[in-house]
Design an enzyme around this catalytic site. Structure first.
Site, PDB file in Angstrom:
ATOM      1  N   ASP A 113       0.367  -1.063   0.239  1.00  0.00           N
ATOM      2  CA  ASP A 113       0.108  -0.004  -0.314  1.00  0.00           C
ATOM      3  C   ASP A 113       0.298   1.304  -0.249  1.00  0.00           C
ATOM      4  O   ASP A 113       1.997   1.651  -0.652  1.00  0.00           O
ATOM      5  CB  ASP A 113      -1.192  -0.302   0.907  1.00  0.00           C
ATOM      6  N   ILE A 114       0.860   2.444   0.791  1.00  0.00           N
ATOM      7  CA  ILE A 114       1.321   3.503   0.631  1.00  0.00           C
ATOM      8  C   ILE A 114       2.239   3.269   1.834  1.00  0.00           C
ATOM      9  O   ILE A 114       1.888   2.948   3.059  1.00  0.00           O
ATOM     10  CB  ILE A 114       0.182   5.180   1.464  1.00  0.00           C
ATOM     11  N   TYR A 128       5.824   6.442   3.099  1.00  0.00           N
ATOM     12  CA  TYR A 128       6.827   7.528   3.291  1.00  0.00           C
ATOM     13  C   TYR A 128       8.526   6.770   2.740  1.00  0.00           C
ATOM     14  O   TYR A 128       8.926   5.773   3.516  1.00  0.00           O
ATOM     15  CB  TYR A 128       6.688   7.992   4.415  1.00  0.00           C
ATOM     16  N   HIS A 129       9.268   7.544   2.128  1.00  0.00           N
ATOM     17  CA  HIS A 129      10.542   8.073   2.285  1.00  0.00           C
ATOM     18  C   HIS A 129      10.798   9.301   2.646  1.00  0.00           C
ATOM     19  O   HIS A 129      10.489  10.224   2.088  1.00  0.00           O
ATOM     20  CB  HIS A 129      11.097   6.914   1.581  1.00  0.00           C
ATOM     21  N   ALA A 176       9.365  -0.913   6.629  1.00  0.00           N
ATOM     22  CA  ALA A 176       8.507  -1.808   5.360  1.00  0.00           C
ATOM     23  C   ALA A 176       8.944  -2.187   3.971  1.00  0.00           C
ATOM     24  O   ALA A 176      10.324  -2.099   3.580  1.00  0.00           O
ATOM     25  CB  ALA A 176       7.404  -0.069   4.974  1.00  0.00           C
ATOM     26  N   GLY A 179       8.114  -3.915  -0.070  1.00  0.00           N
ATOM     27  CA  GLY A 179       6.694  -3.875  -1.226  1.00  0.00           C
ATOM     28  C   GLY A 179       7.875  -4.698  -2.372  1.00  0.00           C
ATOM     29  O   GLY A 179       9.152  -2.646  -2.862  1.00  0.00           O
ATOM     30  N   CYS A 228       1.571   2.005   5.185  1.00  0.00           N
ATOM     31  CA  CYS A 228       1.098   0.221   4.825  1.00  0.00           C
ATOM     32  C   CYS A 228      -0.647   0.414   4.684  1.00  0.00           C
ATOM     33  O   CYS A 228      -0.749  -1.061   4.644  1.00  0.00           O
ATOM     34  CB  CYS A 228       2.015  -0.505   5.235  1.00  0.00           C
TER      35      CYS A 228
END
Length: 235
Positions: A91-92, A94-95, A160, A162, A191
């Site tokens: 999902d979503i 942040y970096h 996280a 992905g 996420c």
């Protein structure tokens, strides 16, 4: 099988530029594999690991829900952040600065053909690195990534993950919060998982900032052992 992994180190690099570079390396490996099958040859395929920090950016995976981004475009600009919808799973997230982002672009046929095992080894790499700081990292059932205090009201995510894979070639990867400004996570439902916090290595050890390069070296050491790979610096 080629078990050499070429390490590509960027310090602070734009997300879109890095994504395009990933795509170039990904396509390079796929093209070799397609040619090998077409011409019935066995040319070796390379493997890469990009290690990078990004300026503030939010990315949404292909199965993600845009509602998990809690700010509008104006608010993104005020934060100095950008947003991209991308072709990884998850999902979503942040970096940003102080976060180690790793993009393994591997031909898994050089190692093993098992995406589940691949993800578990990436998690194990983070867990082993946390152990060097006397922190117990854990897996949370059904939630890819690495967590602390799983199964308690204070469960919090520190890394996280992905990935995308095609013909056993991987791209995208992991985001490990080291000295990360955690306030940026307030703009998303990380996420897509509600009511769970995020944390950083800096926060977990009491607020002392870490040398990102030293943490990166520990990650690379564990990745090399877990994948039985030889890492060399790409020049």
């Amino acid at each position: 099988m080629n078990k050499e992994v070429q390490l590509i180190e960027f310090q602070l690099k734009d997300y879109k530029e890095t994504w395009e570079y990933q795509e170039t390396l990904f396509k390079e490996i796929l093209d070799i594999k397609i040619k090998n099958r077409r011409e019935e040859i066995e040319a070796p395929t390379p493997n890469y690991l990009i290690s990078v920090e990004h300026p503030h950016v939010y990315t949404l995976g292909k199965s993600g829900d845009i509602k998990n981004l809690l700010v509008n475009e104006d608010e993104l600009q005020k934060k100095g952040a950008t947003f991209y919808k991308i072709n990884r799973g998850g999902d979503i997230t942040y970096h940003g600065p102080g976060q180690i982002v790793g993009y393994p672009i591997l031909d898994l046929e050089n190692f093993f053909t098992d995406i589940h095992k691949y993800l578990r080894l990436l998690e194990e790499m983070i867990i082993l690195t946390l152990a060097e700081y006397n922190i117990k990292g854990e897996r949370s059932k059904g939630e890819t990534g690495v967590w602390i205090d799983v199964g308690t009201p204070t469960a919090r995510k520190i890394c996280a993950m992905g990935v995308r894979a095609s013909r056993w070639v991987t791209m995208h990867g992991f985001a490990f919060n080291v000295n990360t400004d955690l306030s940026y996570f307030d703009a998303i439902i990380p996420c897509g998982i509600k009511n769970k916090a995020v944390t950083s290595l800096q926060k977990e050890i009491g607020g002392r900032p870490l040398v990102v390069k030293e943490v990166q070296e520990k990650l690379i050491k564990h990745l090399s052992t877990l994948f039985e790979a030889e890492l060399t610096l790409k020049v």
